[in-house]
Scaffold this active site. Structure first.
Site, PDB file in Angstrom:
ATOM      1  N   GLU A   1     -30.011   7.998 -10.236  1.00  0.00           N
ATOM      2  CA  GLU A   1     -29.420   8.046  -8.871  1.00  0.00           C
ATOM      3  C   GLU A   1     -28.367   9.065  -8.499  1.00  0.00           C
ATOM      4  OE1 GLU A   1     -30.965   5.172  -6.200  1.00  0.00           O
ATOM      5  OE2 GLU A   1     -32.068   6.681  -7.172  1.00  0.00           O
TER       6      GLU A   1
ATOM      7  N   SER B   1       0.817  -1.345  -0.081  1.00  0.00           N
ATOM      8  CA  SER B   1      -0.132   0.060  -0.020  1.00  0.00           C
ATOM      9  C   SER B   1       0.998   1.228  -0.117  1.00  0.00           C
ATOM     10  CB  SER B   1      -0.939   0.110   1.222  1.00  0.00           C
ATOM     11  OG  SER B   1      -1.880  -0.903   1.114  1.00  0.00           O
TER      12      SER B   1
ATOM     13  N   LYS C   1      -8.599  -2.775  12.985  1.00  0.00           N
ATOM     14  CA  LYS C   1      -8.988  -1.499  12.704  1.00  0.00           C
ATOM     15  C   LYS C   1     -10.083  -1.490  11.457  1.00  0.00           C
ATOM     16  CE  LYS C   1      -6.997   2.944  11.405  1.00  0.00           C
ATOM     17  NZ  LYS C   1      -5.639   3.776  10.950  1.00  0.00           N
ATOM     18  N   ASP C   2      -9.866  -2.523  10.756  1.00  0.00           N
ATOM     19  CA  ASP C   2     -11.110  -2.436   9.708  1.00  0.00           C
ATOM     20  C   ASP C   2     -12.283  -2.988  10.190  1.00  0.00           C
ATOM     21  OD1 ASP C   2      -9.165  -3.775   6.791  1.00  0.00           O
ATOM     22  OD2 ASP C   2      -9.586  -1.996   7.495  1.00  0.00           O
TER      23      ASP C   2
END
Lengths: 251, 400, 176
Positions: free
Chosen positions: B285, B217, B241-242
């Protein structure tokens, strides 16, 4: 930043336009029992609303997504529902001779429509279509207040307003002219529980009924929502505490 | 006691030897991740879960839905009224689509701000954009399925756009429709494709994550990992954390599902489709509104279509438009301001798209559309060349 | 000093473990509870359940006639038996049948003339035909059923099934 907001505000003011045919904003006076996190069904009101529908609206408006058995949810007994259903003739068939026939309704049947199809409905109403009401509250912005305002909002047209033939003035309807004549007049429906039958009361009861008709799951949905949100709150707090504990060890 | 333990290990070993699933999961857990990721990095996993929610709710809805023009609307009402928990499945799916786009838009914005699209992550970015495009196609077709007024007319307007293609435009549109207007054949094929596309999205997501794992990442400093000191194992730090982030996401999700399920939708879609009556204002939408505004901003039909598609395609070129040597917006003070102006611009485009193309909105739409492309073709390359950036830290662990 | 530190360390671990355990347990319970609405959505829906019972008026059925009604998607034979059929059914040697059953077990007391059965052959599912002299015959593989709907010949393993029903009045039954 302030300049940007100021410019945006000016644009917003300029953009809002109004004309004689723009419908009025629906009245927001009633505290509907179904609103909010603790929204619930006022079953007495809904039963009265059904009576209004049955005696007044049903002549022209269908309620085609409801079954008669659904009425049990708002307090009618199984026998009462059977009687209500049986008071209608339902198309059925073909029989053994190949003919379609009519028979008394059953609780499992869908509500009978006053007209067989849209074309017949229009033909009987000068080309105007009395909409099916099953979803009316959901099919209009601020549906409950809109329907209530419409029903109680019939007035004389203002000076100089041109009304077309066969139409009636109602400030809440798009274009301000509606093909439906004033549906409710004071005293029109005799309530069995003796509640006063003003136009406002009947309209309120009718809106409660139509709200239930459009969203029969509403009460169960909000109750389950409370449980789910409570669970998620505990879940989130727990994982927040675990996260903080674990990450603290890093420092 | 010891014997039983040994036997248990053998079963794991047996599977492991044939399909190393346990060591794979262990590897995922130990996977080294930058230690300074902030909460904006939660939205990748949240988007993944949103996808799973859509597929599972969609699957169970499909058991009761009828993709036939005469019965579609009624079948959705039957789901709402007769199927056990049908209303829950329906609202989870409808609100879930909106929540999915919320997660993905924040996820993309994170990428834009921190320069995650820059080398060596260009392909992560490309596959991400591909997922986004597939999501939009899936969502568009999904919205048609209830066969309400907006379903029908939204489908009519958007499929009609292809008639802008010179020479073969009309033929293409009739091919898409399977007829001379949106009708039963259109609905049937949209149902099939709406069912199919999410599984293709799953495959692209796997490629997207695989590409990500090659270099790992990005992180808020924009400085690549230099040593193990800069990293922590994914489990338990980011798994926990997720989960926390997921909890917050689900609270927002649940509030809408249970208390305002139709807030993000349009009342007109509770009216059965009528080919003879056009709704007063045809609006897509909310997640399509900015692109809708760009489409309408160009006076020519073909021009509008090209502009709308270009608005998405321009994102593919971002790794080469952004010449800045500094990756993260944290160290690019001018870019930071202009990034937020860009976000404001996109939100304005959305607001403009929601309004009828009359009066002031026509001009606002054109200005905002112009600015959108100005940002990518002038501001971004310009900043890359001329911006004086702040000094970037030596590494994630050492601040300068 | 050391002893004090040790107990502090031990306390920290247990508290963290408790948090982790409760959080994981919450997640697990949530996932399990989530599954129920999906599974329940596959159960018969309310409109299907509403059609799960049917009321039949027996007055139009004359003696010797069989009425066929649709119930839960299957045909149901409602036969108004003649006195001859009833005596045949009662006097038959039921213990020698493949599926031994007394006639009285297959009808309601006080209503012996009414025979209510699911008109699906218990062999492979074809619909048997009325036989003029009484009983039924399945044309697919030749199963014979007597005046009580019991299998007498052919490959069918069981008698024609009698569904759950009751008399809500002398002239009306409710099946299911």
């Amino acid at each position: 930043m302030r300049i940007i907001l100021g410019v945006l505000a000016i644009f917003w003011v300029i953009s809002s336009s109004a004309s004689v045919t723009t419908p009025a904003k629906p009245k927001d006076q009633i505290n509907w029992p179904f609103q909010g996190i603790f929204g619930h069904f006022d079953k007495q009101s809904i039963q009265r609303g059904y009576q209004v529908y049955k005696e007044v609206c049903q002549v022209c408006h269908s309620l085609k997504y409801l079954h008669y058995r659904d009425l049990e949810q708002v307090g009618f007994s199984a026998d009462e529902v059977k009687a209500i259903a049986a008071s209608y003739q339902v198309n059925d068939g073909p029989n053994d001779e190949g003919q379609m026939f009519e028979r008394p309704g059953r609780p499992s049947d869908l509500f009978v429509s006053p007209y067989p199809n849209e074309q017949a409905a229009r033909a009987a109403n000068n080309g105007a279509y009395p909409h099916d009401l099953s979803l009316m509250i959901k099919a209009r912005k601020d549906g409950a207040n809109y329907v209530y305002s419409l029903l109680t909002g019939y007035t004389n047209a203002p000076e100089g307003f041109q009304i077309s033939d066969g139409l009636y003035y109602n400030p809440y309807f798009p274009g301000r002219q509606i093909a439906m004549p004033t549906p409710l007049t004071a005293g029109q429906v005799e309530y069995q529980d003796g509640t006063e039958n003003s136009v406002e009361q009947m309209s309120q009861d009718l809106v409660n009924f139509l709200q239930w008709a459009a969203e029969p799951e509403m009460e169960a949905r909000k109750i389950l929502g409370l449980k789910v949100l409570l669970y998620l709150l505990v879940f989130t707090i727990l994982f927040y505490l675990v996260k903080k504990k674990i990450w603290r060890d890093l420092k | 006691m010891i014997r039983a333990k040994k036997k248990k290990q053998t079963v794991v070993d047996w599977i492991e030897y044939r399909l190393p699933i346990f060591s794979f999961i262990k590897h995922l857990g130990e996977y080294r991740t930058p230690k300074n990721l902030n909460y904006l990095w939660n939205f990748g996993s949240i988007a993944g879960i949103a996808l799973v929610i859509q597929i599972v709710t969609g699957l169970f809805l499909a058991m009761h839905y009828s993709p036939n023009a005469d019965t579609a609307f009624g079948s959705v009402e039957s789901i709402m009224r007769n199927v056990n928990y049908g209303w829950l499945l329906r609202y989870l799916h409808a609100v879930g689509a909106s929540m999915f786009f919320v997660a993905v838009y924040i996820h993309i914005a994170r990428g834009l701000y921190y320069g995650s699209y820059k080398s060596p992550r260009e392909l992560v970015w490309f596959f991400g954009l591909l997922i986004f495009i597939l999501m939009m196609a899936t969502a568009f077709m999904g919205y048609v399925l209830p066969w309400g007024q907006m379903s029908f007319w939204g489908a009519t307007v958007i499929t009609n756009l292809f008639s802008a293609v010179p020479l073969v435009g009309e033929k293409i549109v009739e091919f898409l429709w399977g007829g001379f207007s949106v009708g039963d054949p259109t609905l049937n094929r949209f149902f099939v494709l709406h069912y199919l596309l999410p599984f293709i999205i799953v495959a692209i997501v796997i490629i997207h994550i695989t590409a990500l794992h090659v270099h790992g990442s990005n992180n808020p400093t924009g400085v690549e990992v230099k040593s193990k000191k800069d990293t922590i194992p994914f489990h338990p730090y980011y798994t926990v954390k997720d989960f926390f982030g997921l909890g917050v996401y689900l609270i927002v999700f649940a509030y809408f599902v249970f208390y305002q399920p139709n807030y993000l939708g349009h009342p007109d879609n509770y009216i059965e489709s009528n080919p003879m009556v056009t709704p007063e204002h045809i609006v897509p939408e909310w997640y399509f509104l900015p692109f809708y505004a760009i489409l309408r901003a160009i006076p020519s039909k073909l021009g509008g279509v090209i502009a709308m598609f270009s608005a998405i395609l321009v994102l593919f070129f971002l790794p080469w438009l952004d010449l800045s040597k500094t990756r993260s917006g944290n160290y690019r003070p001018i870019f930071k301001i202009l990034f937020w102006i860009f976000i404001l611009n996109v939100i304005s485009l959305g607001y403009i798209g929601a309004n009828p193309p009359e009066g002031i909105y026509i001009w606002l739409g054109r200005i905002a559309t112009f600015y959108y492309f100005f940002h990518f073709f002038v501001i971004i390359p310009g900043l890359g060349k001329y911006e004086k950036t702040l000094e970037i830290p030596h590494s994630i662990s050492g601040k300068l | 000093m050391v002893a004090k530190d040790k107990s502090k360390f031990k306390q920290k671990v247990t508290r963290r473990d408790f948090l982790v355990l409760s959080a994981t347990a919450m997640a697990g319970v949530g996932a399990a509870v989530c599954a129920w609405p999906f599974i329940d959505s596959m159960n018969p829906a309310k409109d299907v359940l509403a059609l799960s019972s049917v009321e039949v008026d027996l007055t139009p059925i004359e003696e010797g006639q069989t009425l066929k009604v649709l119930w839960r998607g299957k045909p149901v034979f409602i036969r108004h038996r003649t006195a001859k059929e009833i005596s045949e059914a009662e006097s038959a040697d039921w213990q020698d049948l493949r599926d031994p059953q007394q006639d009285s077990e297959r009808v309601k007391p006080e209503h012996k003339q009414w025979l209510v059965m699911i008109g699906v052959c218990t062999h492979l599912g074809c619909i048997p035909i009325d036989v003029k002299t009484g009983g039924w015959f399945c044309p697919c593989h030749g199963s014979h059923y007597d005046a009580s709907g019991r299998v007498t010949k052919g490959p069918a393993p069981l008698n024609l099934i009698v569904p759950e029903y009751k008399f809500i009045s002398d002239t009306k039954i409710k099946i299911g």
